[in-house]
Design a protein around this motif. Structure first.
Motif, short mmCIF file in Angstrom:
data_model
loop_
_atom_site.label_atom_id
_atom_site.label_comp_id
_atom_site.label_asym_id
_atom_site.label_seq_id
_atom_site.Cartn_x
_atom_site.Cartn_y
_atom_site.Cartn_z
N LEU A 183 71.32 -36.68 51.56
CA LEU A 183 70.53 -37.17 50.42
C LEU A 183 69.17 -36.51 50.33
O LEU A 183 68.59 -36.42 49.25
N GLY A 184 68.62 -36.10 51.47
CA GLY A 184 67.23 -35.68 51.53
C GLY A 184 66.39 -36.79 52.12
O GLY A 184 66.72 -37.98 52.01
N ALA A 185 65.30 -36.43 52.77
CA ALA A 185 64.49 -37.41 53.48
C ALA A 185 63.94 -38.49 52.55
O ALA A 185 63.97 -39.68 52.85
N GLU A 186 63.43 -38.07 51.36
CA GLU A 186 62.83 -39.03 50.45
C GLU A 186 63.89 -39.97 49.88
O GLU A 186 63.69 -41.19 49.80
N LEU A 244 57.73 -42.17 43.33
CA LEU A 244 57.53 -43.21 44.33
C LEU A 244 57.24 -44.56 43.68
O LEU A 244 57.70 -45.61 44.16
N GLY A 245 56.48 -44.55 42.59
CA GLY A 245 56.14 -45.81 41.94
C GLY A 245 57.37 -46.57 41.48
O GLY A 245 57.42 -47.80 41.57
N MET A 246 58.38 -45.86 40.97
CA MET A 246 59.60 -46.52 40.53
C MET A 246 60.35 -47.14 41.71
O MET A 246 60.87 -48.26 41.61
N VAL A 247 60.40 -46.40 42.81
CA VAL A 247 61.09 -46.92 43.99
C VAL A 247 60.41 -48.20 44.48
O VAL A 247 61.07 -49.20 44.80
N LEU A 248 59.08 -48.21 44.51
CA LEU A 248 58.36 -49.38 45.01
C LEU A 248 58.48 -50.55 44.06
O LEU A 248 58.50 -51.71 44.51
N GLY A 303 55.19 -50.67 55.80
CA GLY A 303 54.43 -49.43 55.85
C GLY A 303 53.25 -49.54 56.79
O GLY A 303 52.92 -50.62 57.30
N PRO A 304 52.57 -48.44 57.08
CA PRO A 304 51.38 -48.47 57.92
C PRO A 304 50.35 -49.43 57.34
O PRO A 304 50.03 -49.37 56.15
N GLU A 356 51.61 -46.17 50.28
CA GLU A 356 50.81 -45.50 49.26
C GLU A 356 51.24 -44.06 49.02
O GLU A 356 50.68 -43.39 48.17
N SER A 357 52.17 -43.57 49.81
CA SER A 357 52.63 -42.19 49.67
C SER A 357 54.06 -42.09 50.20
O SER A 357 54.58 -43.03 50.82
N TRP A 358 54.69 -40.94 49.92
CA TRP A 358 56.03 -40.73 50.49
C TRP A 358 56.00 -40.75 52.01
O TRP A 358 56.95 -41.21 52.65
N ARG A 359 54.92 -40.27 52.58
CA ARG A 359 54.79 -40.29 54.04
C ARG A 359 54.84 -41.73 54.56
O ARG A 359 55.52 -42.03 55.55
N ASP A 360 54.16 -42.64 53.86
CA ASP A 360 54.20 -44.04 54.25
C ASP A 360 55.60 -44.62 54.08
O ASP A 360 56.07 -45.42 54.90
N LEU A 361 56.29 -44.24 52.99
CA LEU A 361 57.64 -44.75 52.76
C LEU A 361 58.60 -44.27 53.85
O LEU A 361 59.46 -45.02 54.31
N LEU A 362 58.46 -43.01 54.27
CA LEU A 362 59.32 -42.50 55.35
C LEU A 362 59.09 -43.27 56.64
O LEU A 362 60.04 -43.59 57.37
#
Length: 420
Positions: free
Chosen positions: A345-348, A295-299, A309-310, A315-321
């Motif tokens: 692709l997958g959700a993430e 996740l850090g690389m994506v951000l 995000g919320p 801060e997490s994959w859940r936030d990114l989704l």
């Protein structure tokens, strides 16, 4: 009953018909009427927004009341106070002379005091042989006595309106929180439904809330938000009674199997072909799973996604989704296109792709068409997320320097086929 005719102010000060009506009203005070001066002052403070006066004007009124010797206002004790501007300024916490005169005029215009000027404009009292005050010139507090009941009623109305506003605002905050979290849960767990349309309605409602709302502003928004919450709950209840939620999530391809930011998220192939057998038209050949990145690389490659995000953070994959769903709606990507991307692709990875599209939104004519094209390439094994992240890092050198080495090691075997 108060005697004395209508008086006009000294010098260049003008008088309005409202001032005349106020003096006539004070002349009709019932004999023997009294009121606690501090109670009526508190009522005036509570109703200041209705009266149209400022806090400094109330400080001047408070100082005027300190010159009235009795605790209760009554005609028998006289209702005129006659302090000099210097004395009044000291008791009004050192207010400047020009400011003092401006707020005295505001109190007169609000109908809380009246001027009773002498022939030369001076403030003083004339005493008789017995030492009692026969006549005084200055400021009359008679309006406070005459309007005591009205001011008490106004204060009660303002307090009730404030309680109503607080209760309505709290109810809207709770309902808004419920809708946001229910939508997030439904989308992340793959519940069947047109959640994109419902989320669009939610964003439209929240966008209508003004920066400084009133009760009239938020009451209709609260009604619509409550209806939206009921619709979501009803849809989730119907689905729970009809079929298992987990099976729906697997079919939609949006169920999160692993939310560890350092793990590799891999899709199960949609079909398996026995060795030596030709695939039927309905069965697609097995493809290599799309690699997922930390996740850090994506951000670091896509910093703009953080704002969606919320609470304005990811801060997490859940936030990114959650952020990806908001961005998907904002960029006009259809729910079907995004669901297809989740399935391939997958959700993430689909969320990461949406973050990349957001970064390059100014260079992409149709975000929905671009996502579908990437999804088709991924289905044919012609797309990898690594080159896309690398391209964005090259465009953002400060982010790229932090993660380029790690990405190169991770994607050494991936051809750089990314392009617009």
């Amino acid at each position: 009953m108060q005697s004395g005719s209508v008086t006009t102010p000294f010098g260049r000060r003008s008088i309005s018909l409202a001032h005349v009506r106020g003096q006539l009203r004070t002349a009709e005070i019932k004999s023997g009427k009294t009121v606690d001066k501090w109670k009526v002052f508190r009522d005036a403070c509570e109703a200041r927004s209705v009266l149209g006066i400022q806090d400094r004007a109330l400080a001047v009124l408070d100082a005027l009341l300190t010159f009235y010797p009795e605790s209760e206002l009554s005609e028998e004790n006289g209702l005129v106070v006659f302090p000099s501007n210097d004395q009044l300024s000291v008791r009004a916490h050192g207010i400047a002379g020009t400011t003092l005169r401006r707020h005295l005029a505001a109190l007169v215009d609000a109908g809380l005091i009246q001027r009773k000027d002498s022939a030369n404009g001076k403030r003083y009292a004339r005493k008789g042989n017995a030492g009692t005050i026969e006549e005084a010139f200055g400021f009359s507090l008679a309006p406070l006595l005459a309007r005591a009941g009205e001011l008490a009623h106004l204060a009660q109305q303002v307090a009730a309106e404030r309680r109503r506003f607080r209760a309505t605002k709290e109810a809207l905050s709770i309902c808004r929180r419920d809708v946001r979290k229910l939508l997030t849960a439904a989308i992340e767990e793959g519940a069947a439904g047109d959640w994109g349309r419902i989320e669009g309605m939610f964003l439209e409602l929240t966008g209508r809330i003004p920066r400084t709302p009133t009760v009239a502003d938020i009451e209709p928004i609260l009604d619509e938000m409550q209806m939206l919450r009921e619709e979501i709950i009803n849809r989730l209840g119907i689905q729970e009674n009809s079929e298992n939620m987990d099976s729906n999530a697997v079919q939609n391809g949006c169920h999160i199997q692993n939310s560890n930011t350092e793990s590799i998220y891999e899709l199960e192939p949609s079909s398996r072909i026995e060795q030596g057998a030709k695939p039927s038209p309905e069965i697609r050949p097995m493809r290599e799973p799309i690699k997922a990145f930390p996740l850090g690389m994506v951000l670091q490659a896509c910093p703009e996604i953080r704002d969606y995000g919320p609470n304005g953070a990811v801060e997490s994959w859940r936030d990114l989704l959650s952020a990806a769903v908001v961005v998907r709606s904002m960029l006009g990507v259809s729910p079907s296109a995004y669901e297809e991307a989740c399935g391939i692709l997958g959700a993430e990875n689909a969320a990461a792709v949406m973050a990349c599209i957001l970064e390059r939104a100014g260079h992409i004519n149709s975000a929905g068409g671009y996502l579908r094209d990437l999804t088709r390439k991924a289905e044919r094994g012609e797309f990898s997320l690594g080159p896309m992240l690398m391209a964005l890092m090259r465009a953002n050198p400060s982010a790229g320097r932090k993660c380029r080495l790690a990405l190169n090691r991770k994607n050494a075997a991936v051809p750089a086929s990314y392009g617009t």
